[in-house]
Motif scaffolding. Structure first.
Motif, PDB file in Angstrom:
ATOM      1  N   UNK A 228       7.556  -1.536  51.762  1.00 42.95           N
ATOM      2  CA  UNK A 228       7.388  -1.619  53.220  1.00 42.95           C
ATOM      3  C   UNK A 228       7.544  -0.249  53.870  1.00 42.95           C
ATOM      4  N   UNK A 229       8.521   0.515  53.423  1.00 48.65           N
ATOM      5  CA  UNK A 229       8.755   1.831  54.023  1.00 48.65           C
ATOM      6  C   UNK A 229       7.564   2.750  53.777  1.00 48.65           C
ATOM      7  N   UNK A 230       7.135   2.762  52.515  1.00 47.92           N
ATOM      8  CA  UNK A 230       5.966   3.583  52.199  1.00 47.92           C
ATOM      9  C   UNK A 230       4.772   3.132  53.031  1.00 47.92           C
ATOM     10  N   UNK A 231       4.492   1.825  53.034  1.00 45.12           N
ATOM     11  CA  UNK A 231       3.281   1.320  53.687  1.00 45.12           C
ATOM     12  C   UNK A 231       3.329   1.535  55.194  1.00 45.12           C
ATOM     13  N   UNK A 232       4.509   1.339  55.821  1.00 43.09           N
ATOM     14  CA  UNK A 232       4.546   1.471  57.283  1.00 43.09           C
ATOM     15  C   UNK A 232       4.318   2.924  57.701  1.00 43.09           C
ATOM     16  N   UNK A 233       4.861   3.876  56.915  1.00 47.52           N
ATOM     17  CA  UNK A 233       4.624   5.291  57.256  1.00 47.52           C
ATOM     18  C   UNK A 233       3.175   5.685  56.961  1.00 47.52           C
ATOM     19  N   UNK A 234       2.667   5.194  55.829  1.00 43.27           N
ATOM     20  CA  UNK A 234       1.275   5.454  55.468  1.00 43.27           C
ATOM     21  C   UNK A 234       0.343   4.887  56.539  1.00 43.27           C
ATOM     22  N   UNK A 235       0.745   3.736  57.092  1.00 43.60           N
ATOM     23  CA  UNK A 235      -0.037   3.080  58.131  1.00 43.60           C
ATOM     24  C   UNK A 235      -0.188   3.974  59.364  1.00 43.60           C
ATOM     25  N   UNK A 236       0.901   4.661  59.707  1.00 48.64           N
ATOM     26  CA  UNK A 236       0.861   5.577  60.847  1.00 48.64           C
ATOM     27  C   UNK A 236      -0.170   6.686  60.586  1.00 48.64           C
TER      28      UNK A 236
END
Lengths: 460, 342
Positions: A228-236
């Protein structure tokens, strides 16, 4: 209501309902690969238990994805025949690739993933898990490529005129790597990883609140939190890339995102607001001046193309695009905050101590779901009035042989069956969650009940 | 008949292969569903459902891929047929989803009324799916009214004509036969004895409907027989079909259920080959006004697209075959109810 509105309503309803499930499959697929990989490496039976439990949830989301996906594939032809004739040649190769490389891969190995625990070796099973996860992502690849082509057509030429005009492919890789496909694909995939990760986080947090399956829940939450942490930052990052891309390829859509009307002015970035389309103003809005200009050009004074630069019949409805876009962004930042705060608590060894925060995590599952829906609404409504940007209007893409009464009839059918399907999903999901990871499911049938009574009698 | 191996012809054949793959695979699980209510014991019904448990979902992927390939290779056929058969296809989607719901829900509660209701839902929807697909096929065989703009000009009720319904019933019978043989392969003990008895009845049911359909076709749908008149050698397919059907009771008698199942698969392939030979090079015949028919040329994608798709298919199909076969290999043998079962 007109045939066009009804057909759009039906497509929006069925695709929105469909899109609850594939992101969950894609996200859970990644998490399953991590869990089973750790089991093979450590031989810790806890990881096996975790994999087996989440496989059951995965299978459920996958089954619903297939059932609602068949509808989508039919609907291009049933409701949008003219569109199908226009894009068939371009979508042909993408769809063929999707069918052969993604659907078969996914559905074939799924049987081993779900039913094959006792039938194949652990290594073969792990291989199947990887294939299923890969298949789920591959299907996203091809469908997003096709959709991106509608946003930013490339690698084609128009053959024929008037009613017989259609797009034909001239450059396959030009079509695949059209200007928006890679940034939209990465944005879509990380949205899907978030959906899967926050489902795992939510269910695990629920167990922790209920003080059930503690070890299982703590370990599940940690794995999902990393994703989740990786994906949410990647999402930004991908979201930013997408917006910069849209400023070049679909300026009307970007202008609608931020309700920017005046092309000669630098553009602010709104935190929220309500767009009055007639007066071309944003009411109750709070904005950071020049920020949109800065984000796109690195210069807060540079003007950004506004909606006034376009003909009135070439721009999308502004307020709905503005609202869905801003809500999506707000949810995205909330998910980043939740992820980072969780990591902070984990680092302080207090992740599982605060009851209120576990409640936040339980409800966090809705975040990615809403953001995914809203993101697609802003992308698709933002492309209007075009179905294929600058080439084919939505109003000209309908089926000529279909009347509005038929669409009303099918809308009612879908309303009924999807209600049933949604009840089924929630019921089965809840049943699997309540049952938990410990024991295999056994639902005694009346037959088995009779049999045990009989056996007992014979035993006595 | 003229026959050149161009890309259009190859894709006509490939879509036929996908359709045959779908009919063979989903055919047996729809057949199992159609026969479901003929057993009464709860455990026997669970065995029936679980005989298709690990595979029915994957079988439907063939329908998705077939539809996708049609969209890709012959977009005009896809657009005309799917919008023309709108209401029929919406009903088909409805029962397809309803059937999936029934399979998932059925064994979740122990109450008898619960299971019986979902059993009926499962069986009726299986029959309706086969029937609706057959009706669609029957209309394609007869030809449908098309305009110069390639659009369908008929009505939903027009699709429900006697010939189409007859083809629909034949499809139900074919799948019942196919499904009962599959069950003989997957069951054991008293249940196997029962399903083996069904096989003969379903064969009789199928042969009666098939012969009736054939007579109707010869009399009322003469365009389907033109190629057979000009090239009598093609008649061999019809003969092979009858031999395949005749072989089924023989293999059942010898208890070689897998060979019986292969015969039944061969019969499905032969039937679809007859259908394809009758149509070629048309895909959707316009009736009346045959000049508006959609052919493998005027309804196709460009040569470039057909070529790219063929490359994709040549790379992909060996993998698809390899893992489809390996999955059926892993799940070979008799059905055993386990905690993971439906």
């Amino acid at each position: 209501m007109s045939t066009e509105i009804l057909a759009r309503l039906q497509f929006a309803f069925t695709i929105g309902f469909h899109y609850i499930y594939p992101p969950l499959s894609i996200g859970l697929g990644v998490i399953l690969v991590i869990m089973e990989g750790m089991y093979l490496k450590t031989k810790n039976p806890l990881f096996e238990k975790m994999t087996k439990f989440w496989v059951k949830i995965f299978a459920l989301t996958f089954a619903l994805g297939v059932a609602t996906g068949i509808v989508m594939e039919f609907e291009f032809g049933t409701n949008w025949a003219t569109y199908s004739r226009f894009v068939g040649d371009v979508f042909g190769s993408a769809l063929a690739a999707e069918g052969i490389f993604a659907f078969f891969l996914e559905s074939g190995f799924l049987a081993i993933l779900v039913f094959g625990w006792e039938k194949v070796s652990p290594r073969v099973h792990f291989f199947s898990t990887i294939m299923v996860a890969l298949g789920a992502m591959m299907s996203a690849v091809w469908i997003v490529v096709a959709n991106s082509w509608q946003q930013t057509p490339a690698g084609y030429h128009i053959v024929g005129e008037g009613l017989n005009a259609r797009a034909e492919i001239t450059d396959f890789w030009g079509m695949v790597f059209n200007p928006s496909s890679m940034e939209r694909l990465s944005h879509t995939l990380s949205g899907a990883w978030l959906a899967g990760a926050f489902l795992v986080i939510s269910v695990s947090a629920y167990y922790l609140l209920k003080k059930r399956h503690i070890d299982f829940a703590k370990n599940s939450i940690k794995i999902a939190l990393i994703v989740a942490t990786f994906a949410s930052l990647f999402q930004l990052f991908t979201g930013h890339q997408s917006a910069v891309g849209i400023s070049k390829t679909q300026p009307a859509k970007l202008a609608a995102f931020e309700a920017h009307f005046d092309s000669s002015a630098a553009a602010p970035l709104y935190l929220f607001g309500w767009v009055n389309e007639k007066n071309q103003e944003v009411k109750f809005g709070v904005a950071i001046p020049g920020l949109l200009s800065y984000l796109i050009y690195g210069d807060s004074h540079k003007p950004v193309t506004g909606l006034n630069a376009f003909n009135n019949n070439d721009i999308p409805p502004v307020n709905i695009v503005f609202q869905s876009y801003h809500l999506m962004v707000a949810i995205g930042f909330t998910l980043i905050a939740i992820s980072l705060f969780s990591i902070f608590l984990w680092w302080r060894k207090k992740l599982f101590d605060h009851k209120w925060f576990l409640y936040v995590l339980v409800f966090s599952v809705l975040g990615p779901q809403l953001a995914n829906q809203l993101g697609w609404i802003s992308a698709e409504v933002g492309r209007q009035p075009w179905i294929v940007y600058n080439l084919l209007r939505t109003s000209e893409a309908l089926s000529k042989a279909v009347e509005s009464s038929q669409i009303v009839f099918s809308l009612i059918l879908f309303g009924l069956i999807y209600l049933l399907l949604f009840i089924l999903f929630i019921y089965l999901l809840n049943e699997k969650i309540q049952h938990g990871p410990d024991h295999p499911e056994t639902i005694p049938s009346e037959y088995e009940h009779k049999k045990t009574v009989l056996d007992r009698n014979i035993g006595e | 008949m003229e026959f050149t191996f161009d890309l259009n012809t190859i894709w006509f054949i490939l879509i036929g292969v996908l359709l045959a793959g779908y009919a063979i695979l989903d055919g047996f699980d729809l057949g199992v569903g159609s026969l479901h209510l003929f057993v009464n014991e709860d455990e026997d019904r669970r065995i029936l459902i679980n005989s298709i448990g690990p595979v029915w979902d994957g079988n439907e992927v063939w329908l998705v891929t077939g539809g996708g390939a049609l969209f890709a290779a012959f977009p005009h056929v896809y657009a005309t047929v799917f919008s023309g058969f709108y209401t029929a296809f919406m009903l088909l989607l409805f029962v397809l989803i309803f059937r999936a719901v029934a399979i998932e829900f059925r064994s979740k509660q122990p109450m008898a009324w619960w299971r019986k209701s979902w059993d009926i839902a499962f069986s009726v929807s299986s029959i309706l799916i086969a029937l609706l697909m057959g009706v669609a096929l029957g209309n394609i065989i007869q030809g449908i009214p098309l305009g110069a703009d390639k659009e369908f000009q008929g009505t939903f009720l027009g699709l429900l004509n006697p010939y189409a319904i007859l083809v629909g019933i034949t499809t139900v019978a074919l799948f019942m036969m196919h499904g009962s043989i599959y069950l003989a392969m997957k069951t054991e003990g008293h249940l196997q004895e029962r399903v083996t008895k069904w096989i003969n009845n379903t064969i009789i049911f199928f042969v009666i409907t098939y012969v009736t359909t054939t007579m109707f076709t010869l009399i009322y749908v003469p365009h389907m027989t033109e190629h057979f008149k000009s090239t009598p050698l093609l008649f061999i397919v019809a003969v092979l079909n009858m031999l395949a059907i005749a072989n089924i009771p023989r293999e059942i008698h010898l208890k070689k259920y897998f060979l019986a199942f292969l015969s039944s698969c061969a019969s499905i392939v032969a039937l679809l080959t007859l259908f394809a030979l009758g149509l070629f090079p048309d895909i959707v015949i316009s009736n009346p006004n045959p000049e508006y028919s959609l052919t493998i040329y005027n309804a196709a994608s460009s040569q470039k697209t057909l070529g790219i798709m063929l490359t994709i298919a040549i790379i992909g199909i060996p993998f698809v075959l390899a893992y489809t076969i390996s999955i059926y290999w892993v799940f070979r043998g008799k059905v055993k109810l386990t905690p993971m079962s439906y």
